[in-house]
Design an enzyme around this catalytic site. Sequence first.
Site, PDB file in Angstrom:
ATOM      1  N   LEU A  51      43.097  40.092  -9.119  1.00 35.92           N
ATOM      2  CA  LEU A  51      42.953  41.367  -9.803  1.00 35.92           C
ATOM      3  C   LEU A  51      42.657  42.441  -8.770  1.00 35.92           C
ATOM      4  O   LEU A  51      42.004  42.178  -7.755  1.00 35.92           O
ATOM      5  CB  LEU A  51      41.825  41.320 -10.831  1.00 35.92           C
ATOM      6  CG  LEU A  51      42.070  40.497 -12.109  1.00 35.92           C
ATOM      7  CD1 LEU A  51      40.797  40.454 -12.948  1.00 35.92           C
ATOM      8  CD2 LEU A  51      43.210  41.090 -12.923  1.00 35.92           C
ATOM      9  N   ASP A  52      43.126  43.660  -9.046  1.00 35.78           N
ATOM     10  CA  ASP A  52      42.856  44.771  -8.143  1.00 35.78           C
ATOM     11  C   ASP A  52      41.355  45.003  -8.014  1.00 35.78           C
ATOM     12  O   ASP A  52      40.582  44.656  -8.915  1.00 35.78           O
ATOM     13  CB  ASP A  52      43.521  46.045  -8.654  1.00 35.78           C
ATOM     14  CG  ASP A  52      45.038  45.934  -8.702  1.00 35.78           C
ATOM     15  OD1 ASP A  52      45.584  45.076  -7.981  1.00 35.78           O
ATOM     16  OD2 ASP A  52      45.667  46.707  -9.452  1.00 35.78           O
ATOM     17  N   LEU A  53      40.952  45.630  -6.917  1.00 31.66           N
ATOM     18  CA  LEU A  53      39.540  45.844  -6.620  1.00 31.66           C
ATOM     19  C   LEU A  53      38.795  46.484  -7.785  1.00 31.66           C
ATOM     20  O   LEU A  53      37.733  46.008  -8.200  1.00 31.66           O
ATOM     21  CB  LEU A  53      39.414  46.723  -5.371  1.00 31.66           C
ATOM     22  CG  LEU A  53      38.006  47.184  -4.990  1.00 31.66           C
ATOM     23  CD1 LEU A  53      37.140  45.995  -4.604  1.00 31.66           C
ATOM     24  CD2 LEU A  53      38.076  48.194  -3.849  1.00 31.66           C
ATOM     25  N   ARG A 155      50.192  48.983 -13.138  1.00 32.84           N
ATOM     26  CA  ARG A 155      49.980  50.378 -12.755  1.00 32.84           C
ATOM     27  C   ARG A 155      51.299  51.075 -12.437  1.00 32.84           C
ATOM     28  O   ARG A 155      51.550  52.212 -12.871  1.00 32.84           O
ATOM     29  CB  ARG A 155      49.034  50.436 -11.553  1.00 32.84           C
ATOM     30  CG  ARG A 155      47.667  49.823 -11.852  1.00 32.84           C
ATOM     31  CD  ARG A 155      46.898  49.447 -10.598  1.00 32.84           C
ATOM     32  NE  ARG A 155      46.489  50.599  -9.826  1.00 32.84           N
ATOM     33  CZ  ARG A 155      45.767  50.501  -8.701  1.00 32.84           C
ATOM     34  NH1 ARG A 155      45.390  49.307  -8.251  1.00 32.84           N
ATOM     35  NH2 ARG A 155      45.415  51.585  -8.037  1.00 32.84           N
TER      36      ARG A 155
END
Length: 242
Positions: A51-53, A155
């Site tokens: 998962l993204d930060l 995104r």
Amino acid sequence: DVLVVEKPPGVPTQPGLGHDHDTLLNGLFVAHGRSLQDLGKSRDFGLLHRLDLQASGLLVVGLSKPAYDALREAFASRSIGKFNWVIVKGVPGTPTGVIDRPIAETIRRGDGSIKKAFISRGGKQAVTAYRVIQAGRDASLVECRPLTGRLHQIRVHMELIGCPVLGDDLYASPPVRSAAPRLALHSHRLVFDHPLTGQRIDVRTRWPKDLRRILDKFGLERPDSGEAAPGTRRPSTAHDSV
């Protein structure tokens, strides 16, 4: 054999530039170090996806070689259901849809510290299914299911259809970027067959506390009912794992 953990926002999934000791994987090593070390680097120390930060939510981790290998095949065959809640600017043109546009990657800085993704014919196939849950004031709550696992896939795809994710510091305009305290993306559900027993596993988590005010701001309601569905399991939190 299998662990499902809920990653909080602001915590990297794995070590990288500037993050050697403060990642989710570091914490997992504290609790499951022997198993993860046995899997080794060739099996990403158990990590099957990331998962993204600034994103939050569920991740599945393999703790044994047979389980990891079977889950890796399940990801490759797109038989694992990954469901994400996102708050986006505006409302998609259709209430449900599938975005099938290839994505490539680039590096924004010379030191390799920031990677970005973009739509490109020369990129890898990227497919995201979505459905609008609620439309509010200038924003909507959408559930996205990525069928592939490209960098920043949700995104990039949501920005492509004119509905960037609130709080996105890479792809959104400054007003959209500042509309949320962080990336308004939460991986809330994972559905898969247990790699050894075949039992259907359906793990769900609730809407994150730090994004509740954003729902109120745009006239949206929490998408979770407050009660787990029959047969579902609650994940361990990152604090439980560490």
